[in-house]
Design a protein around this motif. Structure first.
Motif, PDB file in Angstrom:
ATOM      1  N   LEU A   1     -19.487  47.623 -10.828  1.00 12.00           N
ATOM      2  CA  LEU A   1     -19.045  46.553 -11.707  1.00 12.00           C
ATOM      3  C   LEU A   1     -17.558  46.651 -12.041  1.00 12.00           C
ATOM      4  O   LEU A   1     -16.764  45.767 -11.712  1.00 12.00           O
ATOM      5  CB  LEU A   1     -19.884  46.556 -12.986  1.00 12.00           C
ATOM      6  CG  LEU A   1     -21.369  46.220 -12.817  1.00 12.00           C
ATOM      7  CD1 LEU A   1     -22.078  46.264 -14.159  1.00 12.00           C
ATOM      8  CD2 LEU A   1     -21.544  44.851 -12.165  1.00 12.00           C
ATOM      9  N   PHE A   2     -17.160  47.776 -12.687  1.00  8.10           N
ATOM     10  CA  PHE A   2     -15.789  47.881 -13.173  1.00  8.10           C
ATOM     11  C   PHE A   2     -14.777  47.984 -12.040  1.00  8.10           C
ATOM     12  O   PHE A   2     -13.626  47.566 -12.196  1.00  8.10           O
ATOM     13  CB  PHE A   2     -15.646  49.079 -14.102  1.00  8.10           C
ATOM     14  CG  PHE A   2     -16.518  49.002 -15.333  1.00  8.10           C
ATOM     15  CD1 PHE A   2     -16.965  47.778 -15.816  1.00  8.10           C
ATOM     16  CD2 PHE A   2     -16.899  50.146 -15.994  1.00  8.10           C
ATOM     17  CE1 PHE A   2     -17.766  47.700 -16.937  1.00  8.10           C
ATOM     18  CE2 PHE A   2     -17.704  50.095 -17.118  1.00  8.10           C
ATOM     19  CZ  PHE A   2     -18.141  48.859 -17.585  1.00  8.10           C
ATOM     20  N   SER A   3     -15.148  48.541 -10.899  1.00  6.16           N
ATOM     21  CA  SER A   3     -14.210  48.685  -9.774  1.00  6.16           C
ATOM     22  C   SER A   3     -13.969  47.367  -9.050  1.00  6.16           C
ATOM     23  O   SER A   3     -13.047  47.253  -8.241  1.00  6.16           O
ATOM     24  CB  SER A   3     -14.752  49.708  -8.765  1.00  6.16           C
ATOM     25  OG  SER A   3     -15.836  49.167  -8.026  1.00  6.16           O
ATOM     26  N   GLY A   4     -14.819  46.369  -9.316  1.00  2.00           N
ATOM     27  CA  GLY A   4     -14.709  45.093  -8.636  1.00  2.00           C
ATOM     28  C   GLY A   4     -15.405  45.055  -7.288  1.00  2.00           C
ATOM     29  O   GLY A   4     -15.255  44.087  -6.532  1.00  2.00           O
ATOM     30  N   ALA A   5     -16.200  46.109  -6.967  1.00  4.19           N
ATOM     31  CA  ALA A   5     -16.898  46.123  -5.683  1.00  4.19           C
ATOM     32  C   ALA A   5     -17.848  44.942  -5.543  1.00  4.19           C
ATOM     33  O   ALA A   5     -18.108  44.475  -4.425  1.00  4.19           O
ATOM     34  CB  ALA A   5     -17.660  47.436  -5.519  1.00  4.19           C
ATOM     35  N   TRP A   6     -18.340  44.428  -6.653  1.00  6.79           N
ATOM     36  CA  TRP A   6     -19.274  43.288  -6.605  1.00  6.79           C
ATOM     37  C   TRP A   6     -18.638  42.060  -5.960  1.00  6.79           C
ATOM     38  O   TRP A   6     -19.331  41.203  -5.418  1.00  6.79           O
ATOM     39  CB  TRP A   6     -19.768  42.953  -8.010  1.00  6.79           C
ATOM     40  CG  TRP A   6     -18.668  42.631  -8.981  1.00  6.79           C
ATOM     41  CD1 TRP A   6     -17.973  43.501  -9.766  1.00  6.79           C
ATOM     42  CD2 TRP A   6     -18.123  41.329  -9.252  1.00  6.79           C
ATOM     43  NE1 TRP A   6     -17.032  42.849 -10.511  1.00  6.79           N
ATOM     44  CE2 TRP A   6     -17.103  41.509 -10.221  1.00  6.79           C
ATOM     45  CE3 TRP A   6     -18.389  40.044  -8.784  1.00  6.79           C
ATOM     46  CZ2 TRP A   6     -16.359  40.449 -10.722  1.00  6.79           C
ATOM     47  CZ3 TRP A   6     -17.652  38.980  -9.287  1.00  6.79           C
ATOM     48  CH2 TRP A   6     -16.649  39.187 -10.225  1.00  6.79           C
ATOM     49  N   ARG A   7     -17.299  42.003  -5.978  1.00  3.27           N
ATOM     50  CA  ARG A   7     -16.615  40.865  -5.357  1.00  3.27           C
ATOM     51  C   ARG A   7     -16.682  40.914  -3.838  1.00  3.27           C
ATOM     52  O   ARG A   7     -16.378  39.913  -3.172  1.00  3.27           O
ATOM     53  CB  ARG A   7     -15.146  40.834  -5.787  1.00  3.27           C
ATOM     54  CG  ARG A   7     -14.904  40.622  -7.268  1.00  3.27           C
ATOM     55  CD  ARG A   7     -13.427  40.377  -7.537  1.00  3.27           C
ATOM     56  NE  ARG A   7     -13.147  40.283  -8.961  1.00  3.27           N
ATOM     57  CZ  ARG A   7     -12.724  41.294  -9.700  1.00  3.27           C
ATOM     58  NH1 ARG A   7     -12.536  42.483  -9.149  1.00  3.27           N
ATOM     59  NH2 ARG A   7     -12.486  41.133 -10.989  1.00  3.27           N
ATOM     60  N   GLN A   8     -17.044  42.054  -3.264  1.00  3.69           N
ATOM     61  CA  GLN A   8     -17.025  42.218  -1.816  1.00  3.69           C
ATOM     62  C   GLN A   8     -18.380  41.972  -1.161  1.00  3.69           C
ATOM     63  O   GLN A   8     -18.606  42.371  -0.023  1.00  3.69           O
ATOM     64  CB  GLN A   8     -16.515  43.617  -1.464  1.00  3.69           C
ATOM     65  CG  GLN A   8     -15.060  43.840  -1.878  1.00  3.69           C
ATOM     66  CD  GLN A   8     -14.533  45.179  -1.428  1.00  3.69           C
ATOM     67  OE1 GLN A   8     -14.787  46.212  -2.043  1.00  3.69           O
ATOM     68  NE2 GLN A   8     -13.789  45.172  -0.327  1.00  3.69           N
ATOM     69  N   GLY A   9     -19.264  41.292  -1.874  1.00  6.54           N
ATOM     70  CA  GLY A   9     -20.528  40.901  -1.287  1.00  6.54           C
ATOM     71  C   GLY A   9     -21.385  42.082  -0.857  1.00  6.54           C
ATOM     72  O   GLY A   9     -21.520  43.071  -1.580  1.00  6.54           O
ATOM     73  N   LYS A  10     -21.955  41.987   0.356  1.00  7.55           N
ATOM     74  CA  LYS A  10     -22.887  43.018   0.796  1.00  7.55           C
ATOM     75  C   LYS A  10     -22.218  44.375   0.980  1.00  7.55           C
ATOM     76  O   LYS A  10     -22.861  45.416   0.784  1.00  7.55           O
ATOM     77  CB  LYS A  10     -23.590  42.589   2.077  1.00  7.55           C
ATOM     78  CG  LYS A  10     -22.698  42.427   3.290  1.00  7.55           C
ATOM     79  CD  LYS A  10     -23.505  41.984   4.494  1.00  7.55           C
ATOM     80  CE  LYS A  10     -22.643  41.823   5.739  1.00  7.55           C
ATOM     81  NZ  LYS A  10     -23.448  41.361   6.905  1.00  7.55           N
TER      82      LYS A  10
END
Length: 277
Positions: A215-224
């Motif tokens: 969540l905090f690292s922004g990995a969720w923006r990178q999809g799968k």
């Protein structure tokens, strides 16, 4: 002129080893490959390129690198893993380094390393951000790798500089490799380091890893791919405590001897800096 040895660690590295070694052959005076028992076409590819690998049974990445250093013929050494591909700018800088007088032996140099997961660039991969800057070029009479079970680093230099360019660290090429590395790294960690044997601590660590590395690292923006890297952080964070807990049960194998899982022996999200516990 500065003579340069290049040391490369391999283990079932056939997927990339030709792409790794071919450009290195153009800038090295001595290419040392240390293999820890490959069963794929790694050794055949090395011999095709005119390289005869040395064998050393694998214990830790740092120990393996230090073995490679002992085989090197020259004082200045560049250390590379079998999933790290140097770009033209890095190679050009190394060619210039070789053409210049030898620098202060107490100065070390860092690669600019960018992480790729399943062929896609990532911003973070537990527990590092991309790029990271591991020390990989140094005078071998001054610098050695430490003996951490994961997250080993080169030590002994007085100062360091960053080499221009972008080294591609092409790790985790499949979901199988994600789980394989998480299993291997956590097994090695529990074998060589004391980890508190607590399932509750493992659960808390996994929850914290989810928030920090997904969540905090922004990995969720990178999809799968973000799901993959976030899952790796959660799995790794829990497994190390689960294995420590299991190893301390009365009927379990001794933690220093028979824990399952070997994993990939090279390039760990490692890093000079990688896997902080």
């Amino acid at each position: 002129m500065t003579a340069l040895s290049v040391c490369v660690l391999t283990y079932n590295s056939g997927r990339l080893i030709k792409s790794v070694l071919t450009p290195l052959l153009a800038i090295t005076d001595d290419l040392v490959v240390v293999d820890s028992g490959s069963t794929d076409d790694t050794l055949a590819i090395c011999r095709e390129l005119g390289i005869t690998p040395h064998y050393a049974e694998y214990e830790t990445h740092g120990r393996q690198m230090n073995i490679a250093l002992r085989h090197a013929r020259h004082a200045w050494v560049l250390c590379v893993d079998s999933d790290e591909i140097l770009d033209p700018m890095t190679l050009a800088w190394l060619a210039h380094f070789k053409a210049a007088p030898a620098p202060d032996p107490h100065t070390a140099y860092r690669l600019s390393r960018y992480w790729f997961v399943m062929g896609k660039p990532v911003r973070t991969l537990y527990p590092v951000s991309s790029p990271d800057f591991p020390v990989r070029l140094f005078h071998r009479d001054v610098v050695r790798f430490n003996d951490r079970p994961v997250d080993d680093e080169a030590e002994g230099f007085a100062c360091s500089k960053i080499i221009p360019g972008a080294v591609r660290h092409d790790t985790f090429y499949s979901l199988h490799e994600v789980f394989n590395k998480a299993n291997g790294y956590t097994t090695r960690l529990v074998k060589y380091k004391t980890i508190r044997p607590s399932l509750w601590r493992g659960i808390a660590s996994a929850i914290g890893a989810f928030f920090k590395w997904y969540l905090f690292s922004g990995a969720w923006r990178q999809g799968k791919i973000g799901v993959v890297t976030g899952s790796y952080a959660v799995i790794y964070s829990f497994l190390k405590y689960l294995k420590a807990w299991y190893a301390h049960q009365p009927d379990a194998p001794h933690p220093r001897s028979r824990l399952p899982g070997h994993g990939n022996r090279t390039g760990e999200p490692v890093t000079g800096k990688q896997q902080k516990q």
